[in-house]
Design a protein around this motif. Structure first.
Motif, PDB file in Angstrom:
ATOM      1  N   PHE A 185      -3.216 -24.047  34.531  1.00 51.72           N
ATOM      2  CA  PHE A 185      -2.928 -24.315  32.902  1.00 51.72           C
ATOM      3  C   PHE A 185      -1.348 -23.955  32.662  1.00 51.72           C
ATOM      4  N   SER A 186      -0.728 -23.223  33.645  1.00 50.72           N
ATOM      5  CA  SER A 186       0.655 -22.871  33.423  1.00 50.72           C
ATOM      6  C   SER A 186       1.558 -23.997  32.997  1.00 50.72           C
ATOM      7  N   PRO A 187       1.377 -25.437  33.245  1.00 52.23           N
ATOM      8  CA  PRO A 187       2.357 -26.302  33.067  1.00 52.23           C
ATOM      9  C   PRO A 187       2.522 -26.689  31.590  1.00 52.23           C
ATOM     10  N   ILE A 188       1.208 -26.499  30.764  1.00 52.73           N
ATOM     11  CA  ILE A 188       1.424 -26.539  29.198  1.00 52.73           C
ATOM     12  C   ILE A 188       2.324 -25.318  28.441  1.00 52.73           C
ATOM     13  N   PRO A 189       2.130 -24.102  28.841  1.00 49.83           N
ATOM     14  CA  PRO A 189       2.924 -23.091  28.517  1.00 49.83           C
ATOM     15  C   PRO A 189       4.415 -23.348  28.907  1.00 49.83           C
ATOM     16  N   ILE A 190       4.744 -23.736  29.961  1.00 50.75           N
ATOM     17  CA  ILE A 190       6.065 -23.821  30.551  1.00 50.75           C
ATOM     18  C   ILE A 190       6.696 -24.986  29.794  1.00 50.75           C
ATOM     19  N   PHE A 191       5.879 -26.264  29.518  1.00 46.89           N
ATOM     20  CA  PHE A 191       6.452 -27.247  28.825  1.00 46.89           C
ATOM     21  C   PHE A 191       6.759 -26.794  27.298  1.00 46.89           C
ATOM     22  N   LEU A 192       5.974 -26.098  26.632  1.00 43.57           N
ATOM     23  CA  LEU A 192       6.424 -25.677  25.373  1.00 43.57           C
ATOM     24  C   LEU A 192       7.401 -24.617  25.407  1.00 43.57           C
ATOM     25  N   GLY A 193       7.910 -24.078  26.523  1.00 39.71           N
ATOM     26  CA  GLY A 193       8.984 -23.005  26.755  1.00 39.71           C
ATOM     27  C   GLY A 193      10.249 -24.053  26.749  1.00 39.71           C
ATOM     28  N   TYR A 194       9.987 -24.850  27.660  1.00 42.24           N
ATOM     29  CA  TYR A 194      11.196 -26.043  27.870  1.00 42.24           C
ATOM     30  C   TYR A 194      11.630 -26.503  26.572  1.00 42.24           C
ATOM     31  N   PHE A 195      10.627 -26.959  25.993  1.00 43.13           N
ATOM     32  CA  PHE A 195      10.745 -27.894  24.505  1.00 43.13           C
ATOM     33  C   PHE A 195      11.405 -26.776  23.631  1.00 43.13           C
ATOM     34  N   LEU A 196      11.201 -25.145  23.610  1.00 42.16           N
ATOM     35  CA  LEU A 196      11.608 -24.443  22.436  1.00 42.16           C
ATOM     36  C   LEU A 196      13.148 -24.382  22.816  1.00 42.16           C
ATOM     37  N   GLY A 197      13.432 -24.167  24.148  1.00 42.20           N
ATOM     38  CA  GLY A 197      14.915 -23.941  24.708  1.00 42.20           C
ATOM     39  C   GLY A 197      15.810 -25.030  24.074  1.00 42.20           C
ATOM     40  N   TYR A 198      15.283 -26.309  24.024  1.00 41.63           N
ATOM     41  CA  TYR A 198      16.043 -27.290  23.513  1.00 41.63           C
ATOM     42  C   TYR A 198      15.904 -27.192  22.020  1.00 41.63           C
ATOM     43  N   ALA A 199      15.034 -27.081  21.388  1.00 40.01           N
ATOM     44  CA  ALA A 199      14.618 -27.100  19.845  1.00 40.01           C
ATOM     45  C   ALA A 199      15.350 -26.080  19.404  1.00 40.01           C
ATOM     46  N   LEU A 200      15.542 -24.849  19.851  1.00 38.77           N
ATOM     47  CA  LEU A 200      16.318 -23.789  19.057  1.00 38.77           C
ATOM     48  C   LEU A 200      17.992 -23.703  19.718  1.00 38.77           C
ATOM     49  N   MET A 201      18.126 -24.557  20.741  1.00 40.03           N
ATOM     50  CA  MET A 201      19.445 -24.960  21.189  1.00 40.03           C
ATOM     51  C   MET A 201      19.924 -23.356  21.936  1.00 40.03           C
ATOM     52  N   THR A 202      19.253 -22.800  22.457  1.00 38.01           N
ATOM     53  CA  THR A 202      19.387 -21.592  23.396  1.00 38.01           C
ATOM     54  C   THR A 202      20.441 -21.889  24.449  1.00 38.01           C
ATOM     55  N   ASP A 203      20.994 -20.874  24.936  1.00 39.74           N
ATOM     56  CA  ASP A 203      22.056 -21.186  26.105  1.00 39.74           C
ATOM     57  C   ASP A 203      21.074 -21.592  27.162  1.00 39.74           C
ATOM     58  N   TYR A 204      21.615 -22.616  28.018  1.00 37.48           N
ATOM     59  CA  TYR A 204      21.152 -23.310  29.261  1.00 37.48           C
ATOM     60  C   TYR A 204      19.987 -24.260  29.049  1.00 37.48           C
ATOM     61  N   TYR A 205      19.470 -24.117  27.459  1.00 32.39           N
ATOM     62  CA  TYR A 205      18.441 -24.975  26.756  1.00 32.39           C
ATOM     63  C   TYR A 205      16.843 -24.770  27.872  1.00 32.39           C
ATOM     64  N   GLY A 206      16.294 -25.863  27.995  1.00 33.52           N
ATOM     65  CA  GLY A 206      15.074 -25.740  28.516  1.00 33.52           C
ATOM     66  C   GLY A 206      15.281 -25.407  30.123  1.00 33.52           C
ATOM     67  N   VAL A 207      16.285 -25.877  30.701  1.00 32.68           N
ATOM     68  CA  VAL A 207      16.681 -25.779  32.056  1.00 32.68           C
ATOM     69  C   VAL A 207      16.408 -24.117  32.486  1.00 32.68           C
ATOM     70  N   GLY A 208      17.231 -23.467  31.336  1.00 37.46           N
ATOM     71  CA  GLY A 208      17.169 -21.963  31.524  1.00 37.46           C
ATOM     72  C   GLY A 208      15.812 -21.383  31.443  1.00 37.46           C
ATOM     73  N   ILE A 209      14.902 -21.783  31.063  1.00 36.67           N
ATOM     74  CA  ILE A 209      13.555 -21.416  30.820  1.00 36.67           C
ATOM     75  C   ILE A 209      13.069 -21.702  32.248  1.00 36.67           C
ATOM     76  N   LEU A 210      13.247 -22.916  32.797  1.00 33.78           N
ATOM     77  CA  LEU A 210      12.467 -23.347  34.066  1.00 33.78           C
ATOM     78  C   LEU A 210      13.095 -22.451  35.173  1.00 33.78           C
ATOM     79  N   THR A 211      14.622 -22.271  35.106  1.00 36.27           N
ATOM     80  CA  THR A 211      15.073 -21.298  36.133  1.00 36.27           C
ATOM     81  C   THR A 211      14.560 -20.006  36.084  1.00 36.27           C
ATOM     82  N   VAL A 212      14.145 -19.372  34.919  1.00 31.35           N
ATOM     83  CA  VAL A 212      13.500 -18.029  35.123  1.00 31.35           C
ATOM     84  C   VAL A 212      12.119 -18.236  35.837  1.00 31.35           C
ATOM     85  N   MET A 213      11.485 -19.208  35.367  1.00 31.38           N
ATOM     86  CA  MET A 213      10.029 -19.599  35.996  1.00 31.38           C
ATOM     87  C   MET A 213      10.175 -19.927  37.429  1.00 31.38           C
ATOM     88  N   VAL A 214      11.214 -20.423  38.107  1.00 32.43           N
ATOM     89  CA  VAL A 214      11.390 -20.499  39.593  1.00 32.43           C
ATOM     90  C   VAL A 214      11.297 -19.235  39.973  1.00 32.43           C
TER      91      VAL A 214
END
Length: 308
Positions: A185-214
């Protein structure tokens, strides 16, 4: 006199009952006595920090250059971040500062995951990250945008907060439904987190979220954890974030290396971490909390003085 005799008789009867109970109770064997003593000693000892897969047999108190503590990693990451922000504010011509600074984010992402699994209070941990994001927003806006309000880019603690909430959700899902369904099930919430990173324009955007997930999914010290971290960080930093690159000659050929690719070197100190905490007093902790907003505010003031 009669009352005194009756009281004495009552006391004697109570003592007899106690003695009979003691006789009926089986005496613990020597082995049982040893086990009871060990259990009592174990209760007195402090609980050890939980270790990731592959850390079995690692002595937490073992010290040395090749066993970096959590505190050492945090100090390194703060130093790398300072270099990057000095390049962004004071010395834009000194590219080596931002090359060094690329190593800061992966270390902080790794420490965030470790913090989740080691914290004694998850609500307080989430609250600290949220409070840090709020307090750091104005210094971040001043440093990057030169004004109190800068809606086009948010500080990195908002990225970490999204990632931390995502980890919390996945862990709760795993407890309720099991590890395999949670992974599926994890790809669904991860994609939402990735989208939020870009939508809210946080530092490192969605890639920053994916780095933590790694570092969340590949938490451990087995060779396949290290290999997976290397491959995925290469994809995130070179294939997805890579834009500006350097060329250099080697053995008669011209090679390219992306500036963001220097983030991969952060894996060296990360892999040297074996679960040792190091410094963790109140003074050091408050220094770490304050460093992010305070150093940005200082850099903003220095830049203002330099520009006159």
């Amino acid at each position: 006199m009669k009352k005194e005799k009756k009281e004495k008789e009552k006391k004697e009867k109570k003592e007899k009952v106690k003695k009979e109970k003691k006789k009926k109770q089986p005496k613990p064997k020597k082995g049982q006595e040893a086990e009871q003593a060990e259990q009592a000693e174990a209760k007195k000892k402090p609980r050890a920090r939980p270790k990731a897969e592959g850390q079995e047999g690692v002595e937490e108190e073992k010290k040395g250059f090749l066993n970096l503590s959590w505190a050492m990693l945090h100090i390194l990451a703060m130093g790398f971040m300072l270099c990057d922000h000095m390049w962004a504010t004071l010395f834009p011509a000194s590219d080596w500062l931002t090359c060094v600074g690329r190593m800061a984010y992966p270390i902080f992402a790794f420490l965030l995951v470790e913090g989740y699994f080691h914290t004694s209070s998850l609500p307080l941990y989430l609250l600290r990250v949220f409070a840090g994001a709020v307090f750091a927003e104005v210094p971040f806006n001043l440093m990057y945008g030169g004004s109190f309000i800068y809606p086009f880019h948010q500080n990195v603690l908002w990225t970490f907060l999204i990632a931390l909430l995502l980890i919390t959700f996945l862990e709760e899902f795993k407890k309720r439904f099991g590890a395999a369904p949670a992974l599926a099930f994890s790809p669904i919430p991860i994609f939402l987190g990735y989208f939020l990173g870009y939508a809210l324009m946080t530092d490192y955007y969605g890639v920053g979220i994916l780095t933590v997930m790694v570092f969340y999914f590949l938490r451990g010290r087995k060779w396949y954890h290290f290999a997976g971290q290397l491959v995925l960080l290469y994809i995130l930093n070179v294939e997805m974030l890579g834009s500006y690159y350097y060329t250099f000659p080697f053995l008669g050929n011209i090679f390219e290396w992306y500036q963001q690719g220097f983030a991969l070197f952060a894996l060296v100190p990360i892999w040297l971490y074996q679960g040792r905490q190091g410094l963790h007093g109140k003074v050091f902790r408050w220094f770490c909390y304050a460093f992010y907003p305070v150093h940005m505010l200082i850099l903003f003031i220095i830049r203002g003085q330099m520009l006159g």
